[in-house]
Design an enzyme around this catalytic site. Sequence first.
Site, mmCIF file in Angstrom:
data_model
loop_
_atom_site.group_PDB
_atom_site.id
_atom_site.type_symbol
_atom_site.label_atom_id
_atom_site.label_comp_id
_atom_site.label_asym_id
_atom_site.label_seq_id
_atom_site.Cartn_x
_atom_site.Cartn_y
_atom_site.Cartn_z
ATOM 1 N N ARG A 36 61.530 52.764 50.888
ATOM 2 C CA ARG A 36 60.896 52.622 49.570
ATOM 3 C C ARG A 36 61.931 52.793 48.443
ATOM 4 O O ARG A 36 62.349 51.817 47.816
ATOM 5 C CB ARG A 36 59.741 53.634 49.428
ATOM 6 C CG ARG A 36 58.759 53.318 48.313
ATOM 7 C CD ARG A 36 59.202 53.694 46.932
ATOM 8 N NE ARG A 36 59.431 55.124 46.766
ATOM 9 C CZ ARG A 36 59.972 55.665 45.679
ATOM 10 N NH1 ARG A 36 60.335 54.896 44.664
ATOM 11 N NH2 ARG A 36 60.171 56.963 45.610
ATOM 12 N N ASP A 37 62.395 54.014 48.238
ATOM 13 C CA ASP A 37 63.284 54.286 47.100
ATOM 14 C C ASP A 37 64.631 53.589 47.280
ATOM 15 O O ASP A 37 65.263 53.169 46.301
ATOM 16 C CB ASP A 37 63.484 55.798 46.978
ATOM 17 C CG ASP A 37 64.252 56.200 45.742
ATOM 18 O OD1 ASP A 37 64.059 55.579 44.694
ATOM 19 O OD2 ASP A 37 65.059 57.141 45.831
ATOM 20 N N HIS A 95 65.162 66.125 45.771
ATOM 21 C CA HIS A 95 65.607 64.730 45.940
ATOM 22 C C HIS A 95 66.896 64.592 45.133
ATOM 23 O O HIS A 95 66.857 64.461 43.904
ATOM 24 C CB HIS A 95 64.496 63.827 45.407
ATOM 25 C CG HIS A 95 64.740 62.351 45.493
ATOM 26 N ND1 HIS A 95 63.983 61.511 46.286
ATOM 27 C CD2 HIS A 95 65.637 61.542 44.883
ATOM 28 C CE1 HIS A 95 64.407 60.264 46.137
ATOM 29 N NE2 HIS A 95 65.417 60.256 45.282
ATOM 30 N N HIS A 124 70.662 62.904 44.224
ATOM 31 C CA HIS A 124 71.487 61.694 44.226
ATOM 32 C C HIS A 124 72.950 62.104 44.251
ATOM 33 O O HIS A 124 73.330 63.129 43.681
ATOM 34 C CB HIS A 124 71.182 60.851 42.980
ATOM 35 C CG HIS A 124 69.891 60.099 43.083
ATOM 36 N ND1 HIS A 124 69.453 59.199 42.137
ATOM 37 C CD2 HIS A 124 68.928 60.104 44.033
ATOM 38 C CE1 HIS A 124 68.286 58.691 42.501
ATOM 39 N NE2 HIS A 124 67.941 59.232 43.641
ATOM 40 N N CYS A 174 72.262 53.470 41.886
ATOM 41 C CA CYS A 174 71.775 54.278 40.764
ATOM 42 C C CYS A 174 71.390 53.336 39.640
ATOM 43 O O CYS A 174 72.249 52.712 39.029
ATOM 44 C CB CYS A 174 72.837 55.254 40.279
ATOM 45 S SG CYS A 174 72.256 56.250 38.891
ATOM 46 N N ASN A 195 70.893 57.561 46.038
ATOM 47 C CA ASN A 195 70.344 58.470 47.036
ATOM 48 C C ASN A 195 71.405 59.046 47.977
ATOM 49 O O ASN A 195 72.294 58.343 48.456
ATOM 50 C CB ASN A 195 69.319 57.721 47.893
ATOM 51 C CG ASN A 195 68.077 57.364 47.108
ATOM 52 O OD1 ASN A 195 67.548 58.185 46.384
ATOM 53 N ND2 ASN A 195 67.624 56.114 47.240
HETATM 54 MG MG MG Z 1 66.217 58.303 44.668
#
Ligand code: MG
Length: 301
Positions: free
Chosen positions: A13-14, A206, A208, A239, A248
């Site tokens: 997803r992300d 979460h 990065h 990003c 991520n």
């Molecule tokens: Mg992310």
Amino acid sequence: MTERVRIYEVGPRDGLQNEAPPISTADKRRFVEALLGAGLLEIEATSFVRPDRIPQLADADELLPSLPRPAGVRYPVLVANRAGLDRAAAAGADAIAVFTAATDAFTERNIGMTVAESLDRFAPLLSEAGQRGWWRRAYVSTAFGCPYSGRVDPSRPVEIATRLLELGADEVCFGDTIGVATPRGVRGVTRRALAAGIPVDTIAHHFHDTRGTALANVVAALEDGIRTFDASTGATGGCPYAPGAAGNLATEDLAYLLDEEGFDTGVDLDRLLEAARLIASLLGRPLASKVGQAGPWRVQP
Ligand code: MG
């Protein structure tokens, strides 16, 4: 007994939502199967948002019902409104994620409403998902820093997280959306959340790796008792606020760190690297993660 750490996989997803090369539904399914094969149990599979907004995830209605459903596996899906919830239900969802942020400047530009308005919008979604017996996660983006308003006081994400838990979220996830956090900021948010009475097992982070601090942040959070971290196999996602930069944290980099630190993740690093190579090849580029480049640690003959 070895202590468990949950790895919450966000790659399908992300990760993919910020990747331009189109990936077919069948290839996404292969990727998810490879992630399952590596031992991942929570995989954020797709997003039921407007298909024209995120073309890469426009096949959510087809993808979700096509995924294998072994016992103990959860596929949360992102929803933003009532229509998304209905689509998710029709596709057989039993876990959702909703998405707000710690700063009005961010939500106004991203979803066209203030944080308070977003909470009003999500309240009925969280409530209905709860009535259906679904698991519910809520993201608080820009928890450590905002691209438009700068530094964020830790009291702000913690207040919003508290409200989201009151609205029925089972878990809150603090997102370092632009990859500016360092351990000091992570300790600030984590400790304030714990001091505010948020149960440690309802908190996820979460991170990065935009500025190379993601694993340092994981270690800081581990020291404060956090046991759930998001990551994206193959470090997909980039990003969106710094084109060409890392986004991520790679799941393989996280899994390596956690293994070596003596935690049980349930993940087989070799199989995870197979999944990472698969998605990199589907995206037509080399594998960007550190462990992907170096390989697992093997003693030379
Ligand atoms: Mg992310």
